[in-house]
Each structure stands twice: as C-alpha cells, then as structure tokens.
Design a protein around this motif. Structure first.
Motif, PDB file in Angstrom:
ATOM      1  N   SER A 198     -79.751  10.358  33.823  1.00  0.00           N
ATOM      2  CA  SER A 198     -81.426   9.922  33.751  1.00  0.00           C
ATOM      3  C   SER A 198     -82.241   9.093  34.275  1.00  0.00           C
ATOM      4  N   ALA A 199     -81.495   8.355  34.925  1.00  0.00           N
ATOM      5  CA  ALA A 199     -81.923   6.846  35.294  1.00  0.00           C
ATOM      6  C   ALA A 199     -82.180   7.651  37.265  1.00  0.00           C
ATOM      7  N   VAL A 200     -80.986   8.169  37.546  1.00  0.00           N
ATOM      8  CA  VAL A 200     -80.776   8.862  38.787  1.00  0.00           C
ATOM      9  C   VAL A 200     -82.803  10.059  38.593  1.00  0.00           C
ATOM     10  N   GLY A 201     -82.478  10.563  37.850  1.00  0.00           N
ATOM     11  CA  GLY A 201     -83.539  11.702  37.616  1.00  0.00           C
ATOM     12  C   GLY A 201     -85.549  10.380  37.851  1.00  0.00           C
ATOM     13  N   THR A 202     -85.083   9.928  37.271  1.00  0.00           N
ATOM     14  CA  THR A 202     -86.116   8.802  37.414  1.00  0.00           C
ATOM     15  C   THR A 202     -86.562   8.383  39.276  1.00  0.00           C
ATOM     16  N   VAL A 203     -85.142   7.662  39.476  1.00  0.00           N
ATOM     17  CA  VAL A 203     -85.263   7.608  41.092  1.00  0.00           C
ATOM     18  C   VAL A 203     -86.145   8.592  41.889  1.00  0.00           C
ATOM     19  N   LYS A 204     -85.304   9.818  41.091  1.00  0.00           N
ATOM     20  CA  LYS A 204     -85.624  10.916  42.201  1.00  0.00           C
ATOM     21  C   LYS A 204     -87.583  11.166  41.811  1.00  0.00           C
TER      22      LYS A 204
END
Length: 60
Positions: free
Chosen positions: A47-53
C-alpha cells in the motif's frame, strides 16, 4: 505495477493476513499467527509503494 494495483494487492494482503493471524490466535497456532502478521506487513508495504507511486506519478 501501477499505483492502484499496488494498493489493491496491499489491501487484499492486509485482509488475508488479519484473518490468518486471528485464526492462528483462536486455534493456538503460533506459526499461522506469525504468517498472518507477515502477510499483513507485506500488505502495508504494498500500500505504501502504491501511495509513493501515486505521488511521484510518471517520474518513476
């Protein structure tokens, strides 16, 4: 993977991990409980990776 895909997979892993961890607690199965906690952590990272992307957009 894109932002939305990462967030969806993250949410799915968090939900599945929560279920596994709870079943592990209820059945006194520390191995299953630990696997559930690991899966929840994996979901948090996804989820964090998605937010950063999403914040970086096309820059990555």
């Amino acid at each position: 993977m894109g932002e939305l895909t990462d967030k969806i997979k993250g949410a799915a892993n968090k939900a599945a991990g929560s279920v596994k961890a709870e079943v592990g607690k209820m059945t006194d199965n520390p191995e299953l409980e630990a696997k559930g906690e690991l899966q929840k952590a994996k979901g948090e990272v996804q989820s964090a990776v998605g937010t950063v992307k999403g914040k970086l957009g096309d820059k990555i």
